[in-house]
Scaffold this motif. Structure first.
Motif, short mmCIF file in Angstrom:
data_model
loop_
_atom_site.label_atom_id
_atom_site.label_comp_id
_atom_site.label_asym_id
_atom_site.label_seq_id
_atom_site.Cartn_x
_atom_site.Cartn_y
_atom_site.Cartn_z
N TYR A 305 39.62 45.13 73.67
CA TYR A 305 39.42 44.99 75.11
C TYR A 305 40.75 45.13 75.85
N ASP A 309 38.41 47.27 81.44
CA ASP A 309 37.20 47.51 80.67
C ASP A 309 36.06 46.64 81.20
N TYR A 311 32.71 44.80 79.61
CA TYR A 311 32.16 44.42 78.30
C TYR A 311 30.77 43.83 78.47
N LYS A 360 29.09 50.84 84.07
CA LYS A 360 30.12 51.63 83.37
C LYS A 360 30.71 50.83 82.20
N THR A 362 32.13 49.63 78.77
CA THR A 362 33.01 50.27 77.79
C THR A 362 32.84 49.71 76.38
N GLN A 363 32.47 48.43 76.27
CA GLN A 363 32.19 47.82 74.97
C GLN A 363 30.78 47.23 75.01
N GLY A 389 31.33 56.21 79.30
CA GLY A 389 32.41 55.22 79.35
C GLY A 389 32.55 54.40 78.09
N LEU A 390 31.56 54.44 77.21
CA LEU A 390 31.59 53.61 76.01
C LEU A 390 32.73 54.00 75.07
N LYS A 391 33.39 52.97 74.54
CA LYS A 391 34.46 53.19 73.56
C LYS A 391 34.17 52.50 72.23
N CYS A 417 32.61 56.98 69.65
CA CYS A 417 32.87 55.54 69.66
C CYS A 417 33.08 54.99 68.26
#
Length: 674
Positions: A305, A309, A311, A360, A362-363, A389-391, A417
């Motif tokens: 994180y 970001d 979450y 949006k 990200t996690q 946007g996902l990582k 990802c």
């Protein structure tokens, strides 16, 4: 969906900016965390506020050698702090006051959405802390919480932490009886609940009669939806004056400031009940300092994180995942999170993907059960939304099967990802075996490698350590900060009794008298180590099962089934389920002269639903004129598991008192089991 390859490297773009950017870097820090744990974790502790600093000589004290006295673990003895202060005041003072701490997403997309900043969250927590104090709650008192996924839930938790009260959250899917049992056991002085929750278009009322508690504070939630189809919610809510109080009325005139109670490092923070193999729920205590260090560090490193970001963990806060990775871990890192009240399927099967798109995200952290359930709708619902946007994609609650892993990786993560398949439990406080997004080459279905400070070991049936490849009992030979404290009201089970309690191995492992290998109170695992050193969780060896991420004991269900006046005996085993992971398969022996019929099946399912919760309802209930027992009277459950899946390779049955019963049970398998 066959695997195209056996190992998947992290996206170089993720590795480049990750906290841990290579497997070699992971190995370096991991070894340091084992060799010098006090020094390793003392560096982590420096980012937090300590009203009284820890004595470096007492940062970690533990004894795993039973020949030298009782088993014990103490982190940062002599230090004092406050979790709420570190999660809120510290972040506000560090310039995050105007940053969103939580976005709240309701059951329906049209419900009002709320964003709560760190400054506003701190004010609301202080107001409610003052409410609790006005109702006589003090340091060390237990407060039960029974709430849906609404913002008042973390506010209540943090208010307890601010004044030193010990919160005990009960999952809102549990029945009123289950709530009452846990409240009675922890001697709760006050209950915090809501009038109800929404599941799709259906209101679920939570405020019930029969709670043995002196004070109850109730959030008025059901009428907050827009538009509200309920005109007279209050008339449906049982109410007792001078015991029950509305949250909003109590908060009206409270000051938005409350001085924190400074807590010793080993003071309890919360207790959470988990089902044990005896059937009686056990209250697991987590203490202040160690839990803070571990929740904060695992969140930061495992989800990688970074500021900015967004979450989202879909877990309910009624479970440990929600405690650590919806509340304490994210807030300790100044994160912005999504709290979601709804389900993946309402109003459409694309709800998860629409929420990710809207905020949006990200996690994203969810359970294999949800992934498998959504897979059956194909990629169509996914393609409606922008998930770019996902990582990092997380998996929690049970091992993820390779097919679901690959679908998750390809269609949700677009092969860009990292997937962190996290293994941990209520007692561990946080992740103990997991990939790291920028460092670990991923194997579909493998939990991969231990987190910092965690030293897993595999033992064979004779208690001998397995070196290299092999499968055995998963135990741990060194403490980490997230280790739990004693079981509430059951201190004799703590530490010294965390040795293997597995019947087929206990005699041999009793020989391991000087090297103590700790396991967990309630849910003991087997694991396999492959040629590359990756760990794979292969199952439990006690009588536990995991239905849609909800851990329960077979004994807990059996005790309900045998309360029926027509039932003489019951036995419950798990059976694989394509969506839930596992389901309950129950064998029922009726009393003499009683008939096994559809009414009995319906009655039993209803009893389990009402006494434990809807998630515990059996999928199959089979007539069992007898159970496969040894001559000493022990039920041979491995045979019942074979019958549940119609596998006639049951192994040696020569020790059974009546070998004929096995064939009879195979013949009695109901239609729905075939």
């Amino acid at each position: 969906m066959p695997a195209e390859k056996s190992i998947y490297d992290p996206n170089p773009a993720i590795s480049q900016n990750a906290y841990i950017s290579s497997f070699e870097e992971y190995q370096k820090f991991y070894q340091e965390s084992l060799d010098n744990p006090a020094e390793f974790w003392s560096r982590v502790a420096k980012q937090f506020h300590w009203e009284t600093p820890a004595d470096p000589e007492k940062f970690l004290k533990y004894n795993f050698n039973i020949s030298k006295g009782p088993i014990s673990i103490k982190w940062m003895e002599g230090a004092s702090t406050n979790l709420c202060y570190n999660l809120l005041d510290r972040n506000v003072r560090n310039g995050l006051g105007d940053q969103i701490a939580y976005y709240w997403e309701g059951n329906h997309p049209d419900d009002y959405s709320r964003g709560l900043t760190y400054r506003k969250l701190l004010e609301e927590v202080c107001r409610f802390a003052n409410v609790l104090k006005d109702h006589g709650i003090r340091k060390g008192d237990r407060v039960s919480i029974y709430m849906p996924m609404i913002l008042e839930l973390p506010i209540a938790m943090l208010a307890c932490a601010r004044i030193g009260a010990v919160h005990s959250i009960v999952f809102a899917g549990f029945s009123p009886d289950s709530l009452a049992e846990r409240m009675f056991d922890c001697k709760a002085k006050l209950l915090i609940t809501a009038d109800g929750a929404w599941r799709g278009e259906k209101p679920l009322y939570l405020k019930e009669m029969g709670h043995s508690v002196k004070k109850c504070i109730v959030v008025s939630h059901l009428k907050r939806v827009t538009p509200c189809p309920l005109d007279h919610v209050e008339e449906e809510i049982p109410w007792t004056d001078d015991r029950d109080y509305w949250w909003h009325e109590e908060m009206e005139d409270k000051e938005p400031a409350c001085y924190p109670e400074w807590m010793d490092a080993e003071d309890p923070l919360f207790m959470l009940y988990t089902s044990g193999s005896t059937g009686k729920p056990k209250g697991v205590l987590h203490t202040t300092a160690g839990y803070l260090l571990y929740a904060a560090t695992t969140f930061k490193i495992v989800f990688d994180y970074k500021p900015g970001d967004i979450y989202w963990c879909t877990a309910d806060v009624g479970w440990i995942t929600g405690h650590t990775y919806v509340v304490y871990g994210p807030l300790a890192n100044g994160a912005t999170s999504v709290i979601f009240e709804g389900t993946p399927f309402f109003p459409g099967n694309d709800r998860y993907w629409s929420v990710i798109d809207k905020y949006k995200v990200t996690q994203f952290y969810t359970a294999p059960t949800a992934i498998r359930a959504l897979m059956k709708f194909g990629e169509g619902p996914v393609l409606k939304h922008n998930l770019s946007g996902l990582k990092v994609l997380g998996s929690v609650g049970e091992p993820i099967n390779p097919e679901a892993w690959l679908w998750y990786y390809k269609y949700i993560g677009k092969e860009q990802c990292s997937i962190v398949d996290t293994f941990w439990q209520t007692e561990t406080g946080g992740h103990v075996i997991t990939p790291l997004p920028g460092a670990t080459p991923m194997k579909p279905g493998s939990a991969s490698s231990p987190f910092f400070g965690v030293k897993p070991t595999l033992l064979d049936e004779c208690g001998i350590e397995i070196k290299g490849e092999g499968e055995g009992y998963l135990v741990f030979s060194q403490p980490w900060p997230g280790n739990d404290a004693p079981l509430y009201n059951n201190h004799e089970t703590f530490r010294g009794h965390l040795l293997l309690q597995v019947p087929q191995a206990s005699t041999a492992l009793a020989r391991v008298s000087h090297e103590v290998w700790t396991a967990f109170h309630c849910d003991f695992k087997r694991a396999r180590r492959d040629a590359d050193g990756y760990l794979w969780i292969t199952g439990r060896v006690d009588d536990m099962l995991n239905v849609s991420g909800h851990l329960m004991s077979t004994a807990e269900v059996e005790s309900v089934l045998t309360e029926h006046p027509r039932v003489a005996e019951s036995a419950v085993v798990s059976r694989p389920h394509p969506v839930k992971g596992e389901c309950l398969y129950c064998f029922i022996t009726p009393n003499e002269n009683e008939v096994f019929d559809q009414k009995l099946i319906s009655d039993l399912k209803k009893m389990v639903r009402e006494r434990i919760g809807p998630f515990a309802m059996p999928d199959v209930i089979q007539n069992a004129p007898g159970l496969p027992k040894t001559r000493s009277g022990k039920i041979m459950r491995r045979v019942l598991r074979k019958i549940a899946v119609n596998d006639r390779n049951v192994g040696d049955t020569s020790t059974l008192a009546d070998e004929q019963i096995v064939e009879q049970l195979f013949a009695n398998r109901p239609v729905e089991a075939k």
